[in-house]
Design an enzyme around this catalytic site. Structure first.
Site, PDB file in Angstrom:
ATOM      1  N   GLU A  38       0.859  -1.183   0.000  1.00  0.00           N
ATOM      2  CA  GLU A  38       0.000   0.000   0.000  1.00  0.00           C
ATOM      3  C   GLU A  38       0.898   1.237   0.000  1.00  0.00           C
ATOM      4  O   GLU A  38       1.148   1.862   1.025  1.00  0.00           O
ATOM      5  CB  GLU A  38      -0.926  -0.007   1.217  1.00  0.00           C
ATOM      6  CG  GLU A  38      -1.980   1.080   1.135  1.00  0.00           C
ATOM      7  CD  GLU A  38      -2.961   1.040   2.301  1.00  0.00           C
ATOM      8  OE1 GLU A  38      -3.825   1.945   2.339  1.00  0.00           O
ATOM      9  OE2 GLU A  38      -2.860   0.147   3.151  1.00  0.00           O
ATOM     10  N   LYS A 169      -2.585 -13.610  19.322  1.00  0.00           N
ATOM     11  CA  LYS A 169      -3.059 -13.474  17.943  1.00  0.00           C
ATOM     12  C   LYS A 169      -4.574 -13.596  17.817  1.00  0.00           C
ATOM     13  O   LYS A 169      -5.095 -14.108  16.829  1.00  0.00           O
ATOM     14  CB  LYS A 169      -2.356 -14.506  17.042  1.00  0.00           C
ATOM     15  CG  LYS A 169      -0.844 -14.323  17.028  1.00  0.00           C
ATOM     16  CD  LYS A 169      -0.119 -15.485  16.392  1.00  0.00           C
ATOM     17  CE  LYS A 169       1.389 -15.297  16.529  1.00  0.00           C
ATOM     18  NZ  LYS A 169       2.155 -16.468  16.103  1.00  0.00           N
ATOM     19  N   ASP A 245       6.768 -11.348  14.157  1.00  0.00           N
ATOM     20  CA  ASP A 245       5.680 -12.270  13.838  1.00  0.00           C
ATOM     21  C   ASP A 245       4.471 -11.428  13.446  1.00  0.00           C
ATOM     22  O   ASP A 245       3.782 -10.875  14.302  1.00  0.00           O
ATOM     23  CB  ASP A 245       5.372 -13.150  15.055  1.00  0.00           C
ATOM     24  CG  ASP A 245       4.394 -14.276  14.740  1.00  0.00           C
ATOM     25  OD1 ASP A 245       3.642 -14.140  13.754  1.00  0.00           O
ATOM     26  OD2 ASP A 245       4.372 -15.274  15.484  1.00  0.00           O
ATOM     27  N   HIS A 340      -4.999   8.501  -3.051  1.00  0.00           N
ATOM     28  CA  HIS A 340      -4.838   7.104  -3.483  1.00  0.00           C
ATOM     29  C   HIS A 340      -4.794   6.995  -5.005  1.00  0.00           C
ATOM     30  O   HIS A 340      -3.991   6.248  -5.553  1.00  0.00           O
ATOM     31  CB  HIS A 340      -5.971   6.249  -2.912  1.00  0.00           C
ATOM     32  CG  HIS A 340      -5.692   5.729  -1.542  1.00  0.00           C
ATOM     33  ND1 HIS A 340      -5.192   4.477  -1.304  1.00  0.00           N
ATOM     34  CD2 HIS A 340      -5.829   6.316  -0.325  1.00  0.00           C
ATOM     35  CE1 HIS A 340      -5.033   4.299  -0.005  1.00  0.00           C
ATOM     36  NE2 HIS A 340      -5.417   5.408   0.615  1.00  0.00           N
TER      37      HIS A 340
END
Length: 361
Positions: A38, A169, A245, A340
């Site tokens: 992005e 997580k 991670d 964008h």
């Protein structure tokens, strides 16, 4: 039989953005690496970085917590038996600390938190783990503690080395309440003229949007201990560039943006209560990761845990830069989409470069 094929490398575009000016847990100006597809993220963080350099103290980063957790699960015959066992476990905290110390040079047991559900006993152990994020260290220590506790003859059986009360997580409330990873606060006070000139908005409009979007909007969406615009964007980019991670952005992106319209200017803060990051351990041996750590000044000899706390502070400041820039853009109709289109679909790469270097986008 192993079915692994050869190891390959997935290329992710990476740029160093900044410098970002810091004080507090880290002092000075730092470029930061962001690995992302992005690409508008680079100039957006770059605009926030420019704001930080226009303020004398820059972004003030404060590390308020530092630990890793693992919750284990025991079985018992009844809730009363589980409760009695939990009282013994808590009373023998010093004994359990010694078990951990025998098995690890860096892990130190700092907290025990029990929860009982029926005949199930969950024990959430919290450890300090030096400069490692601490996943494996906490698991190994908890494994040893389970063996020790079962040997005491309290009527407990093995349930699981991980009982989901950690919580790893997953988007839960417990990490924000009890802590997991490095907890960092990042804030800045931006004079009104800088808000107008660099962010093209006002303190009043940013503060109003933070309430309406981040708090009201997140509440009706059912967000869990989370009120921010896009913490995950900056976290993932920084995590990938520094060998973290990346799945830990699930809980890492649960955090809060806070803003006030003060007489002196826009007060803007980001609270990141559970950053699971480290400067040593799995993934940190890779050449590009080691190079990034060296460039960030995180390969210097310091007290155990200090480099990882500095890393967490740099990440929090980077999150603030991106959060500030995006929210400022969203106060202006059409600005976000125009950026964008220009940066992702157009040919105006020069504007992307200049914005990344700190010019207003």
């Amino acid at each position: 039989m192993s079915t692994y094929s050869e190891t390959t490398v997935t290329a992710i575009p990476t740029r160093w953005v900044g410098p970002i000016r810091f004080s507090g847990a880290v002092n000075g100006e730092f470029d930061v690496p962001l690995a992302t597809y992005e690409t508008p993220l680079w100039p957006s963080v770059g605009r926030g970085a420019k704001v930080s350099r226009q303020v004398e103290d820059g972004i003030v980063a404060t590390v308020v917590g530092d630990w890793m957790t693992r919750s284990v699960l025991f079985t018992a015959a009844s809730a009363a038996d589980a409760h009695r066992a939990s009282l013994v476990i808590q009373s023998r905290f010093d004994d359990l600390q010694e078990v951990v110390a025998r098995g690890s040079r860096f892990a130190k047991l700092v907290e025990i938190h029990p929860e009982i559900v029926g005949s199930l006993l969950f024990i959430r152990f919290a450890y300090t783990t030096g400069d490692a994020s601490g996943h494996n260290m906490a698991t190994a220590a908890s494994d040893a503690l389970m063996t020790e506790i079962i040997s005491w003859g309290l009527g407990l059986g093995y349930g699981s080395i991980s009982g989901n009360f950690c919580s790893d997580k997953k988007a839960t409330a417990v990490n924000g309440v009890l802590g997991r990873g490095r907890s960092v606060q990042a804030d800045i006070l931006i004079p009104h003229d800088i808000v107008a000139a660099t962010l093209k908005t006002s303190a009043e409009r940013v503060t109003e949007l933070v309430v309406r979007k981040n708090y009201v909007g997140s509440t009706i969406a059912g967000a869990l201990r989370s009120a921010n615009a896009h913490f995950a964007n900056m976290l993932l980019a920084f995590y990938l560039a520094t060998g973290q991670d990346a799945a830990n952005i699930v809980e890492g992106s649960q955090g809060f943006t806070y803003a006030e319209n003060r007489p002196e200017g826009l007060y803007f803060g980001c609270s990141l209560p559970h950053l699971i990051v480290g400067t040593v351990g799995n993934g940190k041996h890779l050449a590009h990761v080691n190079e990034a750590m060296e460039r960030l000044g995180l390969r210097e000899e310091r007290e155990p845990g200090e480099n990882s706390r500095r890393l967490a502070a740099l990440i929090a400041g980077t999150v603030l830069c991106g959060e500030l820039s995006l929210l400022a853009a969203q106060t202006n109709p059409g600005e976000l989409m125009a950026a964008h289109v220009s940066l992702e679909r157009g040919a105006d790469h020069s504007s992307a470069r200049s914005s990344m270097e700190g010019d207003p986008s």
